[in-house]
Motif scaffolding. Structure first.
Motif, PDB file in Angstrom:
ATOM      1  N   PRO A   1       0.823  -1.212   0.000  1.00 61.58           N
ATOM      2  CA  PRO A   1       0.000   0.000   0.000  1.00 61.58           C
ATOM      3  C   PRO A   1       0.858   1.263   0.000  1.00 61.58           C
ATOM      4  O   PRO A   1       1.925   1.315   0.614  1.00 61.58           O
ATOM      5  CB  PRO A   1      -0.796  -0.116   1.300  1.00 61.58           C
ATOM      6  N   VAL A   2       0.407   2.281  -0.708  1.00 63.71           N
ATOM      7  CA  VAL A   2       1.082   3.584  -0.717  1.00 63.71           C
ATOM      8  C   VAL A   2       0.679   4.344   0.541  1.00 63.71           C
ATOM      9  O   VAL A   2      -0.500   4.341   0.914  1.00 63.71           O
ATOM     10  CB  VAL A   2       0.678   4.377  -1.984  1.00 63.71           C
ATOM     11  N   PRO A   3       1.618   4.971   1.233  1.00 61.02           N
ATOM     12  CA  PRO A   3       1.275   5.737   2.442  1.00 61.02           C
ATOM     13  C   PRO A   3       0.193   6.774   2.136  1.00 61.02           C
ATOM     14  O   PRO A   3       0.203   7.418   1.094  1.00 61.02           O
ATOM     15  CB  PRO A   3       2.597   6.406   2.823  1.00 61.02           C
ATOM     16  N   HIS A   4      -0.735   6.933   3.072  1.00 61.92           N
ATOM     17  CA  HIS A   4      -1.831   7.884   2.899  1.00 61.92           C
ATOM     18  C   HIS A   4      -1.328   9.308   2.678  1.00 61.92           C
ATOM     19  O   HIS A   4      -1.982  10.109   1.992  1.00 61.92           O
ATOM     20  CB  HIS A   4      -2.757   7.844   4.115  1.00 61.92           C
ATOM     21  N   SER A   5      -0.177   9.629   3.267  1.00 62.48           N
ATOM     22  CA  SER A   5       0.364  10.984   3.141  1.00 62.48           C
ATOM     23  C   SER A   5       0.642  11.360   1.684  1.00 62.48           C
ATOM     24  O   SER A   5       0.669  12.546   1.343  1.00 62.48           O
ATOM     25  CB  SER A   5       1.652  11.116   3.958  1.00 62.48           C
ATOM     26  N   GLN A   6       0.868  10.362   0.815  1.00 62.40           N
ATOM     27  CA  GLN A   6       1.115  10.653  -0.597  1.00 62.40           C
ATOM     28  C   GLN A   6      -0.177  10.891  -1.376  1.00 62.40           C
ATOM     29  O   GLN A   6      -0.151  11.378  -2.508  1.00 62.40           O
ATOM     30  CB  GLN A   6       1.882   9.498  -1.259  1.00 62.40           C
ATOM     31  N   LEU A   7      -1.308  10.552  -0.770  1.00 66.68           N
ATOM     32  CA  LEU A   7      -2.593  10.616  -1.484  1.00 66.68           C
ATOM     33  C   LEU A   7      -3.479  11.764  -1.028  1.00 66.68           C
ATOM     34  O   LEU A   7      -4.288  12.280  -1.810  1.00 66.68           O
ATOM     35  CB  LEU A   7      -3.349   9.292  -1.318  1.00 66.68           C
ATOM     36  N   VAL A   8      -3.369  12.164   0.258  1.00 66.57           N
ATOM     37  CA  VAL A   8      -4.237  13.231   0.752  1.00 66.57           C
ATOM     38  C   VAL A   8      -3.934  14.549   0.043  1.00 66.57           C
ATOM     39  O   VAL A   8      -2.808  14.794  -0.386  1.00 66.57           O
ATOM     40  CB  VAL A   8      -4.091  13.412   2.282  1.00 66.57           C
ATOM     41  N   GLY A   9      -4.959  15.359  -0.123  1.00 70.53           N
ATOM     42  CA  GLY A   9      -4.778  16.653  -0.772  1.00 70.53           C
ATOM     43  C   GLY A   9      -6.027  17.075  -1.526  1.00 70.53           C
ATOM     44  O   GLY A   9      -7.076  16.409  -1.478  1.00 70.53           O
TER      45      GLY A   9
ATOM     46  N   PHE B   1      -5.194   6.468  -8.025  1.00 77.30           N
ATOM     47  CA  PHE B   1      -4.193   7.542  -7.949  1.00 77.30           C
ATOM     48  C   PHE B   1      -2.993   7.239  -8.831  1.00 77.30           C
ATOM     49  O   PHE B   1      -2.592   6.076  -8.964  1.00 77.30           O
ATOM     50  CB  PHE B   1      -3.709   7.722  -6.506  1.00 77.30           C
ATOM     51  N   SER B   2      -2.414   8.279  -9.418  1.00 76.13           N
ATOM     52  CA  SER B   2      -1.153   8.158 -10.168  1.00 76.13           C
ATOM     53  C   SER B   2      -0.019   8.565  -9.244  1.00 76.13           C
ATOM     54  O   SER B   2       0.089   9.740  -8.858  1.00 76.13           O
ATOM     55  CB  SER B   2      -1.179   9.069 -11.411  1.00 76.13           C
ATOM     56  N   VAL B   3       0.808   7.589  -8.872  1.00 80.68           N
ATOM     57  CA  VAL B   3       1.865   7.833  -7.885  1.00 80.68           C
ATOM     58  C   VAL B   3       3.207   7.439  -8.475  1.00 80.68           C
ATOM     59  O   VAL B   3       3.342   6.376  -9.087  1.00 80.68           O
ATOM     60  CB  VAL B   3       1.609   7.031  -6.589  1.00 80.68           C
TER      61      VAL B   3
ATOM     62  N   GLN C   1       6.763  10.365  -4.155  1.00 82.14           N
ATOM     63  CA  GLN C   1       6.213  11.704  -4.334  1.00 82.14           C
ATOM     64  C   GLN C   1       4.692  11.700  -4.135  1.00 82.14           C
ATOM     65  O   GLN C   1       4.030  10.689  -4.352  1.00 82.14           O
ATOM     66  CB  GLN C   1       6.540  12.220  -5.737  1.00 82.14           C
ATOM     67  N   PRO C   2       4.138  12.836  -3.729  1.00 79.48           N
ATOM     68  CA  PRO C   2       2.672  12.935  -3.621  1.00 79.48           C
ATOM     69  C   PRO C   2       2.011  12.694  -4.974  1.00 79.48           C
ATOM     70  O   PRO C   2       2.543  13.091  -6.015  1.00 79.48           O
ATOM     71  CB  PRO C   2       2.445  14.376  -3.141  1.00 79.48           C
ATOM     72  N   ALA C   3       0.870  12.040  -4.966  1.00 77.04           N
ATOM     73  CA  ALA C   3       0.123  11.791  -6.196  1.00 77.04           C
ATOM     74  C   ALA C   3      -0.251  13.124  -6.834  1.00 77.04           C
ATOM     75  O   ALA C   3      -0.727  14.033  -6.156  1.00 77.04           O
ATOM     76  CB  ALA C   3      -1.130  10.992  -5.894  1.00 77.04           C
ATOM     77  N   GLN C   4      -0.016  13.240  -8.129  1.00 74.51           N
ATOM     78  CA  GLN C   4      -0.343  14.479  -8.838  1.00 74.51           C
ATOM     79  C   GLN C   4      -1.686  14.402  -9.549  1.00 74.51           C
ATOM     80  O   GLN C   4      -2.266  15.419  -9.893  1.00 74.51           O
ATOM     81  CB  GLN C   4       0.758  14.805  -9.845  1.00 74.51           C
ATOM     82  N   GLU C   5      -2.174  13.177  -9.764  1.00 73.61           N
ATOM     83  CA  GLU C   5      -3.449  12.997 -10.452  1.00 73.61           C
ATOM     84  C   GLU C   5      -4.200  11.817  -9.851  1.00 73.61           C
ATOM     85  O   GLU C   5      -3.609  10.940  -9.215  1.00 73.61           O
ATOM     86  CB  GLU C   5      -3.241  12.719 -11.947  1.00 73.61           C
ATOM     87  N   LEU C   6      -5.497  11.808 -10.068  1.00 76.23           N
ATOM     88  CA  LEU C   6      -6.301  10.635  -9.771  1.00 76.23           C
ATOM     89  C   LEU C   6      -7.367  10.496 -10.853  1.00 76.23           C
ATOM     90  O   LEU C   6      -7.745  11.476 -11.494  1.00 76.23           O
ATOM     91  CB  LEU C   6      -6.932  10.712  -8.375  1.00 76.23           C
ATOM     92  N   GLN C   7      -7.794   9.265 -11.064  1.00 73.51           N
ATOM     93  CA  GLN C   7      -8.891   8.976 -11.986  1.00 73.51           C
ATOM     94  C   GLN C   7     -10.127   8.650 -11.157  1.00 73.51           C
ATOM     95  O   GLN C   7     -10.082   7.781 -10.280  1.00 73.51           O
ATOM     96  CB  GLN C   7      -8.541   7.798 -12.903  1.00 73.51           C
ATOM     97  N   LEU C   8     -11.204   9.370 -11.427  1.00 77.49           N
ATOM     98  CA  LEU C   8     -12.454   9.172 -10.693  1.00 77.49           C
ATOM     99  C   LEU C   8     -13.526   8.670 -11.652  1.00 77.49           C
ATOM    100  O   LEU C   8     -13.714   9.222 -12.731  1.00 77.49           O
ATOM    101  CB  LEU C   8     -12.912  10.505 -10.072  1.00 77.49           C
TER     102      LEU C   8
ATOM    103  N   THR D   1      -6.577  16.777 -11.070  1.00 78.34           N
ATOM    104  CA  THR D   1      -5.188  17.194 -10.876  1.00 78.34           C
ATOM    105  C   THR D   1      -5.023  17.871  -9.520  1.00 78.34           C
ATOM    106  O   THR D   1      -5.841  18.715  -9.135  1.00 78.34           O
ATOM    107  CB  THR D   1      -4.763  18.161 -11.989  1.00 78.34           C
ATOM    108  N   ARG D   2      -3.930  17.512  -8.822  1.00 75.49           N
ATOM    109  CA  ARG D   2      -3.671  18.102  -7.512  1.00 75.49           C
ATOM    110  C   ARG D   2      -3.430  19.607  -7.639  1.00 75.49           C
ATOM    111  O   ARG D   2      -2.818  20.078  -8.592  1.00 75.49           O
ATOM    112  CB  ARG D   2      -2.446  17.444  -6.887  1.00 75.49           C
ATOM    113  N   PHE D   3      -3.909  20.376  -6.651  1.00 74.80           N
ATOM    114  CA  PHE D   3      -3.619  21.801  -6.589  1.00 74.80           C
ATOM    115  C   PHE D   3      -3.476  22.207  -5.127  1.00 74.80           C
ATOM    116  O   PHE D   3      -3.949  21.515  -4.219  1.00 74.80           O
ATOM    117  CB  PHE D   3      -4.726  22.627  -7.270  1.00 74.80           C
ATOM    118  N   ALA D   4      -2.796  23.317  -4.921  1.00 73.33           N
ATOM    119  CA  ALA D   4      -2.634  23.855  -3.567  1.00 73.33           C
ATOM    120  C   ALA D   4      -3.765  24.846  -3.311  1.00 73.33           C
ATOM    121  O   ALA D   4      -3.940  25.815  -4.058  1.00 73.33           O
ATOM    122  CB  ALA D   4      -1.284  24.547  -3.421  1.00 73.33           C
ATOM    123  N   ALA D   5      -4.548  24.598  -2.277  1.00 68.63           N
ATOM    124  CA  ALA D   5      -5.685  25.461  -1.978  1.00 68.63           C
ATOM    125  C   ALA D   5      -5.211  26.853  -1.551  1.00 68.63           C
ATOM    126  O   ALA D   5      -4.189  27.008  -0.868  1.00 68.63           O
ATOM    127  CB  ALA D   5      -6.530  24.842  -0.872  1.00 68.63           C
TER     128      ALA D   5
END
Length: 573
Positions: free
Chosen positions: A392-400, A450-452, A456-463, A474-478
């Motif tokens: 499993p990929v650590p949750h910290s790489q997926l949250v955002g 998620f694309s990991v 590194q933190p995931a930059q994209e996910l497919q929903l 696509t990941r963005f900084a709020a």
């Protein structure tokens, strides 16, 4: 689309409730082991104290399995049987499509006709929207069910055809240029019901009864176009009561009083659904011309094929051709999946919002068609639901925070009590891992991948939601606006397309929508900062606009199946 969840006990009664079947039922084609496997799939619903499902399998025109699991009426203890009548939601769309095609075969209209020929109330969007665009979900029209909801109408309210048509006609823009994209919209199929009535002189329910239901002997089938109508043998809809004490499950009524048809509202039983299903092999209604038109896959203007035909999806499941449509409305969930090459169909009708009929139909197909389906991870669901192997990929790489540009949707992935939760608007969806970077939501038709890369933190996910196409986020900084900047977004905003006024206020340090639609009640909906000049909340994504001096002039609201609804800032008197 609506959703929910649940389970509980007494075995001997559950067996009694699940044993009822139609007089014509035959066990030919299924082994005893297969029937036991199907029973096991629905064990959680075979509870004499909860809502459940009617399940059927038909092979070569013969009913191979038909049972009810759980209660049609929890208060009165009425069991579900194959004769129980359910609201089948969007599974109804194939019947609206059939009605329009029958009118074309009668020579009374053409699928290439401009919709405004029959519904002149619609605005001219520059390019004609044809009847076929409505049938294919390529019109670009905003979804009227979401529009009515945004205008302040709850599903419990009584809404009429006139209200639905009026709000569609008020929309000044499309979600996308007609013919350029596929995007599921209930507006198109509601408009088909309007066209049927204006061309035939009969409401869709009456037309369908005369031309489809009566010829096929579908005696329970009827469109519910009057909210107070009594329907014999109907299962009531339910959802989990969120106010139940922790650790317990309690149900509440989940029923709608909306009166629109075409996009939904058909009520029928498993037994009658199978009579319709056989018409695809022995077409007594419409002949082979109807079947060919219903199942002919659509294409966009650029030639790209889509999986939607006309009121039906046409695709493959584990290498086997499949024709299907699901339905999900308030406290009901339905699926009819046909496997033409095997002359086999699976029908699932549930009266519980959290029962995912689409997934359940695939699990039943895994049992019934095990000898012809290609090997797949989904086959493991039947024998215990093993997850894909891998660390499993650590949750910290997926949250955002993630942004879906095609639908203007903000997604937030957070960790709560060691588990990942997906937030879509104000809806929190707990994620269950199906692989190192893939997840699904139990009881909801939602899947994420998620694309990991490396650590590194995931930059994209497919929903993917239900049968809709997969969306890239696509990941963005709020953004983090100051208290002073937040104040600059406050004011009273009006939308002529929804005919509603939304005050935006500061509440507990956050920008919020002050919802004053409910009588004697005011609800405050907080907004979370997204990108610059953009906020997300229960209603969707709000993007503020400014004039040359930098002053806020209004905002555009986008949500699922709706884009760019305009709100203008109203100046104080």
């Amino acid at each position: 689309m609506k959703f929910s969840l649940s389970r509980t006990l007494p075995m001997f009664v559950a067996l009694a409730l699940s044993s009822a079947g139609p007089a014509s039922a035959s066990s030919d084609g299924l082994s005893s082991a297969q029937r036991q496997q199907i029973d096991a799939l629905f064990a959680q619903y075979a509870d004499p104290a909860r809502p459940g499902c009617a399940v059927g399998v038909v092979r070569n025109g013969q009913v191979a399995h038909a049972k009810g699991y759980g209660l049609a009426d929890v208060e009165r203890g009425v069991p579900i049987t194959p004769a129980t009548v359910f609201d089948i939601g969007s599974t109804s769309k194939q019947f609206a499509a059939t009605s329009v095609i029958l009118l074309e075969l009668d020579g009374k209209l053409s699928l290439s006709d401009d919709v405004r020929k029959y519904v002149p109330e619609l605005p001219d969007y520059g390019k004609p929207i044809t009847i076929d665009h409505l049938l294919r979900h390529t019109s670009g029209l905003r979804d009227y069910t979401a529009l009515l909801s945004l205008s302040g109408l709850e599903v419990e309210a009584v809404t009429t055809d006139e209200q639905a048509l009026a709000i569609i006609a008020r929309q000044r823009q499309l979600n996308f240029p007609t013919g350029s994209r596929y995007e599921y919209s209930n507006s198109g199929f509601f408009l088909l019901s309007v066209i049927v009535e204006r061309v035939s002189g009969k409401p869709l329910g009456e037309f369908a009864r005369e031309r489809i239901f009566q010829p096929l002997g579908m005696n329970t089938a009827q469109f519910r176009d009057k909210h107070a109508e009594v329907i014999a043998g109907r299962a009531l809809g339910y959802a989990v009561d969120g106010e139940a004490p922790e650790g317990t499950v309690r149900f509440k009524n989940a029923l709608s009083n909306w009166e629109q048809t075409g996009d939904g509202a058909l009520h029928l039983s498993i037994e009658d659904l199978f009579k319709w299903d056989e018409n695809f092999y022995q077409p007594r209604v419409g002949g082979s011309a109807l079947i060919e038109k219903l199942t002919h896959q659509g294409a966009l203007d650029n030639g790209e094929k889509i999986t939607y035909a006309r009121g039906l999806f046409v695709d493959e499941y584990r290498g086997v051709p499949r024709v299907h449509h699901a339905g999900n409305w308030v406290g009901y969930n339905a699926m009819l999946a046909r496997f033409p090459a095997q002359h086999t169909s699976v029908a699932i009708l549930c009266n519980f919002g959290g029962a995912e009929a689409s997934e359940l139909s695939e699990k039943v197909a895994d049992v019934v068609l095990a000898d012809v389906l290609k090997s797949s991870a989904s086959a493991e669901k039947v024998s215990g639901g093993k997850k894909a192997s891998g660390k499993p990929v650590p949750h910290s790489q997926l949250v955002g925070s993630y942004f879906v540009s095609t639908t203007e949707t903000i997604l937030s992935v957070v960790e709560q009590k060691g588990a990942l939760v997906l937030n879509i608007g104000a809806m929190p969806l707990p994620l269950n891992a199906t692989g190192p970077t893939s997840f699904e939501v139990q009881g909801f038709p939602v899947k994420i991948d998620f694309s990991v890369k490396a650590k590194q933190p995931a930059q994209e996910l497919q929903l993917r939601i239900g049968s809709d196409d997969s969306m890239t986020a696509t990941r963005f900084a709020a953004a983090a606006p100051s208290a002073e900047q937040l104040q600059g977004y406050t004011g009273t905003f009006y939308s002529p397309e929804l005919d509603v006024t939304w005050p935006l206020v500061i509440d507990q340090g956050k920008l919020a929508v002050r919802d004053e639609h409910r009588k004697f009640e005011t609800k405050v909906q907080p907004l979370e900062p997204a990108m610059k000049d953009a906020f997300s909340g229960e209603a969707g994504l709000i993007r503020f606009t400014r004039d040359a001096m930098g002053k806020v002039t209004g905002f555009d609201l986008s949500a699922l199946r709706m884009r760019g609804i305009r709100f203008e800032l109203r100046q104080p008197d």
